[in-house]
Scaffold this active site. Sequence first.
Site, PDB file in Angstrom:
ATOM      1  N   SER A  42       0.858  -1.185   0.000  1.00  0.00           N
ATOM      2  CA  SER A  42       0.000   0.000   0.000  1.00  0.00           C
ATOM      3  C   SER A  42       0.898   1.241   0.000  1.00  0.00           C
ATOM      4  CB  SER A  42      -0.933  -0.014   1.213  1.00  0.00           C
ATOM      5  OG  SER A  42      -1.810  -1.113   1.156  1.00  0.00           O
ATOM      6  N   GLY A 100       0.811   4.227  -1.382  1.00  0.00           N
ATOM      7  CA  GLY A 100       0.238   5.539  -1.132  1.00  0.00           C
ATOM      8  C   GLY A 100       0.015   5.807   0.345  1.00  0.00           C
ATOM      9  N   ASP A 101      -0.405   4.781   1.079  1.00  0.00           N
ATOM     10  CA  ASP A 101      -0.579   4.928   2.523  1.00  0.00           C
ATOM     11  C   ASP A 101       0.753   5.212   3.200  1.00  0.00           C
ATOM     12  OD1 ASP A 101      -3.368   4.568   3.098  1.00  0.00           O
ATOM     13  OD2 ASP A 101      -3.158   2.483   2.508  1.00  0.00           O
ATOM     14  N   SER A 102       1.785   4.467   2.812  1.00  0.00           N
ATOM     15  CA  SER A 102       3.084   4.639   3.453  1.00  0.00           C
ATOM     16  C   SER A 102       3.684   6.003   3.144  1.00  0.00           C
ATOM     17  CB  SER A 102       4.032   3.526   3.014  1.00  0.00           C
ATOM     18  OG  SER A 102       3.544   2.264   3.440  1.00  0.00           O
ATOM     19  N   GLY A 151       1.884   8.464   5.292  1.00  0.00           N
ATOM     20  CA  GLY A 151       2.324   8.364   6.669  1.00  0.00           C
ATOM     21  C   GLY A 151       3.675   9.031   6.890  1.00  0.00           C
TER      22      GLY A 151
END
Length: 400
Positions: A167, A169-171, A174
């Site tokens: 994932s 984009g999430d990382s 973050g």
Amino acid sequence: MTAGALDGIRVIEIGTLISGPFAGRLLGDMGAEVLKIEPPGAPDPLRTWGQAELDGHHFFWTVHARNKKAITLDLRTPRGRAIFLELVEQTDVIVENFRPGTLERWELGYDSLKARNKGIILVRVSGYGQTGPDARRAGYASVAEAASGLRHLNGFPGGPPPRLALSLGDSLAGMFAAQGALAALYRRTVTGEGQVVDTALTESCLAVQESTIPDYDVGGVVRGPSGTRLDGIAPSNIYRTADGSWVVIAANQDTVFRRLCAAMGQPELAVDDRFVDHPARGRNQDELDKIIGDWAAERQPVDIIDTLSAAGVIAGPINTVADVVEDPQLRVRGMIAEHWDERVGRAVLGPGIVPVLSESPGTIRNAGPARPGQHNDEVYAGILGKTADELAELRAEGVL
């Protein structure tokens, strides 16, 4: 054990799944005390993520919940919100990744938080950001990667744009969220006041796309996928070796290309008009890749890497995670780190802490709380001074 760089900073994390918890993890790695709030009876789904399973436990949680304390609190109830605001008074950073408007609906928007603590920093992670026509839309990493243009750059020309098996984009979001928290913490030392850190998944994916926007603006160039190489950057590709495996060889800088030619026993290529400089190599990329590919195909990967590394040419293997775990460089740097996971009663390997600070390095102090609310008594009694009777009452009401 030295104190981490963020020792003395308290963070409340009220996000779920990846982007918010990743930001919280990064702050915790650097020494912050991170209080992870989960609603009573509704634990973070990340507890059940990860492809490996042992005794019913999965291990995405081990990585992103490390260095955190787990408390439960129902923010949908008036009493839960009141307790949350008590915590806010003694907190530095709040990390959340709800859909925009959720905190405001609970009367916990930034104005309400700032009224209780003018120094509070609210880190908000969402699909599209807190403002704009798409702000209220739900967003996942897969869509953010696609909408930002990042997904379009992946894959092979003419083929479907695949995703990385992460994932991403999430990382990225973050990481930018944690970066924003650090900047806001520094700014607070100047102004004495906190602020909102507004991080969008789409914008985080856009931020890493190098010169795609100015290339389009100035030259009308719509960069597309280029398979295993970057168009116009040569040589920088993967090449099949004698045993059928692949190695990466990157020698697109003029000086490094000359070293590559010498190491291959073909120094004349460095002065060949087709390859004499960076633009020429870009124009003749296919031909150059074939020459290097023919050379690599006759050699074992370890011989290629050793020969080129000794010559000052950048080269390396394409490792699986099994190779990575045994990598001596990563091992000596502490990047394959043990997490004592009390859920399974053993140490579980995970990624180390990046970056490495010389004087206040981060630490892995625990592998994440085994149970939701595991630290309720420690936090609510220790920080807010709640009595055992008060805690029992809150549990009976379903607030905790």
